[in-house]
Design a protein around this motif. Structure first.
Motif, PDB file in Angstrom:
ATOM      1  N   UNK A 167     130.284  -2.050  59.630  1.00 25.89           N
ATOM      2  CA  UNK A 167     130.257  -2.532  58.236  1.00 25.89           C
ATOM      3  C   UNK A 167     129.488  -3.843  58.066  1.00 25.89           C
ATOM      4  N   UNK A 168     129.407  -4.633  59.129  1.00 25.97           N
ATOM      5  CA  UNK A 168     128.796  -5.961  58.973  1.00 25.97           C
ATOM      6  C   UNK A 168     127.319  -6.010  59.300  1.00 25.97           C
ATOM      7  N   UNK A 169     126.567  -5.072  58.801  1.00 24.30           N
ATOM      8  CA  UNK A 169     125.136  -5.027  59.102  1.00 24.30           C
ATOM      9  C   UNK A 169     124.348  -4.805  57.814  1.00 24.30           C
ATOM     10  N   UNK A 170     123.079  -5.181  57.867  1.00 21.05           N
ATOM     11  CA  UNK A 170     122.277  -5.117  56.643  1.00 21.05           C
ATOM     12  C   UNK A 170     121.656  -3.751  56.389  1.00 21.05           C
ATOM     13  N   UNK A 171     121.510  -2.975  57.453  1.00 20.15           N
ATOM     14  CA  UNK A 171     120.940  -1.653  57.215  1.00 20.15           C
ATOM     15  C   UNK A 171     121.486  -0.609  58.180  1.00 20.15           C
ATOM     16  N   UNK A 411     116.215   0.957  49.282  1.00 18.56           N
ATOM     17  CA  UNK A 411     117.401   1.532  49.909  1.00 18.56           C
ATOM     18  C   UNK A 411     118.496   0.490  50.042  1.00 18.56           C
ATOM     19  N   UNK A 412     119.736   0.966  49.951  1.00 19.73           N
ATOM     20  CA  UNK A 412     120.876   0.068  49.978  1.00 19.73           C
ATOM     21  C   UNK A 412     121.864   0.559  51.032  1.00 19.73           C
ATOM     22  N   UNK A 413     122.389  -0.374  51.837  1.00 23.15           N
ATOM     23  CA  UNK A 413     123.420  -0.049  52.821  1.00 23.15           C
ATOM     24  C   UNK A 413     124.624  -0.877  52.435  1.00 23.15           C
ATOM     25  N   UNK A 414     125.703  -0.233  52.061  1.00 23.60           N
ATOM     26  CA  UNK A 414     126.805  -0.978  51.437  1.00 23.60           C
ATOM     27  C   UNK A 414     127.585  -1.866  52.406  1.00 23.60           C
ATOM     28  N   UNK A 415     127.711  -1.440  53.657  1.00 21.46           N
ATOM     29  CA  UNK A 415     128.402  -2.257  54.655  1.00 21.46           C
ATOM     30  C   UNK A 415     129.758  -2.725  54.203  1.00 21.46           C
ATOM     31  N   UNK A 416     130.019  -4.017  54.385  1.00 22.08           N
ATOM     32  CA  UNK A 416     131.378  -4.527  54.130  1.00 22.08           C
ATOM     33  C   UNK A 416     131.758  -4.476  52.648  1.00 22.08           C
TER      34      UNK A 416
END
Ligand code: PGA
Ligand code: ZN
Length: 420
Positions: A167-171, A411-416
């Motif tokens: 979860x704690x990543x940008x992509x 593009x979006x990576x929702x992560x935390x």
């Protein structure tokens, strides 16, 4: 228009037969799709048609193949592939039952997916873009099943899946890399303990351990050993698959040699969530135990994602009942539980409109087909569950997502932010 529809029997990742459907359009475009298959299936899933004869221990799918080659082909030939809903509705009508009891959901879904793929190909756009339009841009946070138990492995662990979520990543690609590093560290830790490092059905390790908490402890160790912060960067998710634990006396936990009530099981989860960074629990209670689910949702629903898999079986009407009763707060999305691409999309829309999270999912019996990778992005699911970073049928999905990541603009990576 749809010019040709056919199917053959092929192998899934467990060595059981499954359906591969092929659709050819009038412009010559030709595309195929392979249907997955579950082991811990929900009772209310759409019917998976099996031959029940001497071949493959009864698991042959020649009847489903024949249904594609004859009835389904006749029913959809000449239709436009660009009207997915109409094609799917034609198959639903032909079947005439609620659960594809005549044609088999394995026959129908194969064709449904192949039609979508052919339509996208014919237009010259990627599948995720075809199914999701210009707004398809969320790369899902993966749930990687790195310790397999329950009916996916022959070990002593009762809970079916112990997963990590980067979860704690940008992509997406960075999250996947970190997850793979945790996976390799976990292997070393298990080896050093003299535990078995053979893989279960979904590519996770399947060691014998003496409680259902111990897998979480070794995963915590692996996260630290890989150099990541548990909770902040890598979180933990469980799929208990509790329908499989039901006995007359309650939920049976063999590895702990005890049988517990729903309330005790809920307390067990509350305790685990207080000790470990668990952000998601799937099928914490059985598909028939709606009172237990209610209790679980009351106790943990405001801080933990509670995913209904066997509970909702990707079925919009069952989900609607759950929403009404305040049961769970997320749903697992398995296209073959409901039987077509359009019906899967309908369920996802209902969930998203009501604030329920959607987790796109593989089955324990899979193939090289990566349809769900595109589907997750198309529907902006935000999460995908498709095994560990090993076994080709699992990595096919992650590898497709890596490819999509390079294509999707904005593009979006929702992560935390998924859990805040
Ligand atoms: P199945 O398991 O594909 O064997 O049903 C996956 C799950 O329970 O999520
Ligand atoms: Zn499940």
């Amino acid at each position: 228009f749809i010019d040709e529809v056919s199917a053959i029997e092929v192998m899934d990742s467990r060595g059981n037969p499954t359906v591969k459907a092929t659709v050819q359009l009038s412009d010559g475009t030709r595309e195929s799709a392979v249907v997955p298959s579950g082991a811990s299936t929900g009772k209310r899933e759409a019917l998976e048609l099996r031959d029940g004869d001497a071949r493959y221990m009864g698991k042959g799918v020649l009847k489903a193949v024949e249904n594609v080659n004859s009835q389904i082909a006749d029913a959809i030939m000449g239709l436009s592939p660009f009207n997915q809903a109409m094609v799917d509705a034609a198959m639903k009508e032909l079947d005439g039952t609620e659960n594809y009891g005549n044609l088999g959901a394995n026959a129908v879904l194969g064709v449904s997916m192949a039609v979508a793929r052919a339509a996208a190909k014919s237009l010259g756009i990627p599948l995720y873009r075809y199914l999701g339009g210009a707004n398809a841009m969320v790369l899902p946070v993966p749930m990687l099943n790195i310790i397999n138990g329950g009916s996916h492995a022959d070990n002593s662990v009762d809970f079916q899946e112990y997963m990590i979520m980067p979860i704690g990543f940008d992509d997406f690609s960075e999250g996947l890399r970190a997850s793979s590093e945790v996976y390799h560290n976990l292997k070393t830790i298990l080896k050093n303990r003299g535990a078995n490092t053979a893989l279960g059905d979904e590519g996770g390790f399947a060691p014998d351990l003496s409680s259902n908490e111990e897998p979480i402890q070794v995963i915590m160790e692996a996260i630290a050993k890989a150099g990541y912060k548990a909770g902040e960067q890598i979180a933990i998710a469980l799929d208990v698959a509790a329908s499989e634990l039901v006995t007359e006396g309650g939920y049976r936990l063999d590895s702990e040699n005890r049988t517990v009530t729903s309330a005790q099981l809920v307390d067990y989860y509350v305790d685990l969530c207080s000790k470990y960074p668990i952000v998601s629990i799937e099928d914490g209670l059985s598909e028939d135990d709606w009172d237990g689910w209610k209790l679980l949702t009351e106790k943990l629903g405001n801080k933990v994602q509670l995913v209904g898999d066997d509970l909702f079986v990707t079925n919009a009407s069952i989900l609607a009942e759950g929403i009404e009763k305040g049961i769970a707060n997320a749903i697992l999305i398995k296209p073959n539980q409901i039987g077509s691409v359009s019906e899967t999309m309908l369920t996802v829309r209902l969930a998203q409109r009501n604030g329920y999270k959607c987790v796109m999912s593989h089955r324990s019996g899979e193939s090289e087909d990566a349809f769900i990778a595109d589907f997750a992005v198309a529907l902006n699911c935000g999460e995908i569950k498709t095994g560990s970073t090993a076994r080709g049928e699992r990595t096919a999905k992650y590898n497709r997502l890596l490819e999509i990541e390079t294509e999707v603009m904005y593009g979006e990576y929702l992560g935390s932010s998924l859990f805040n």
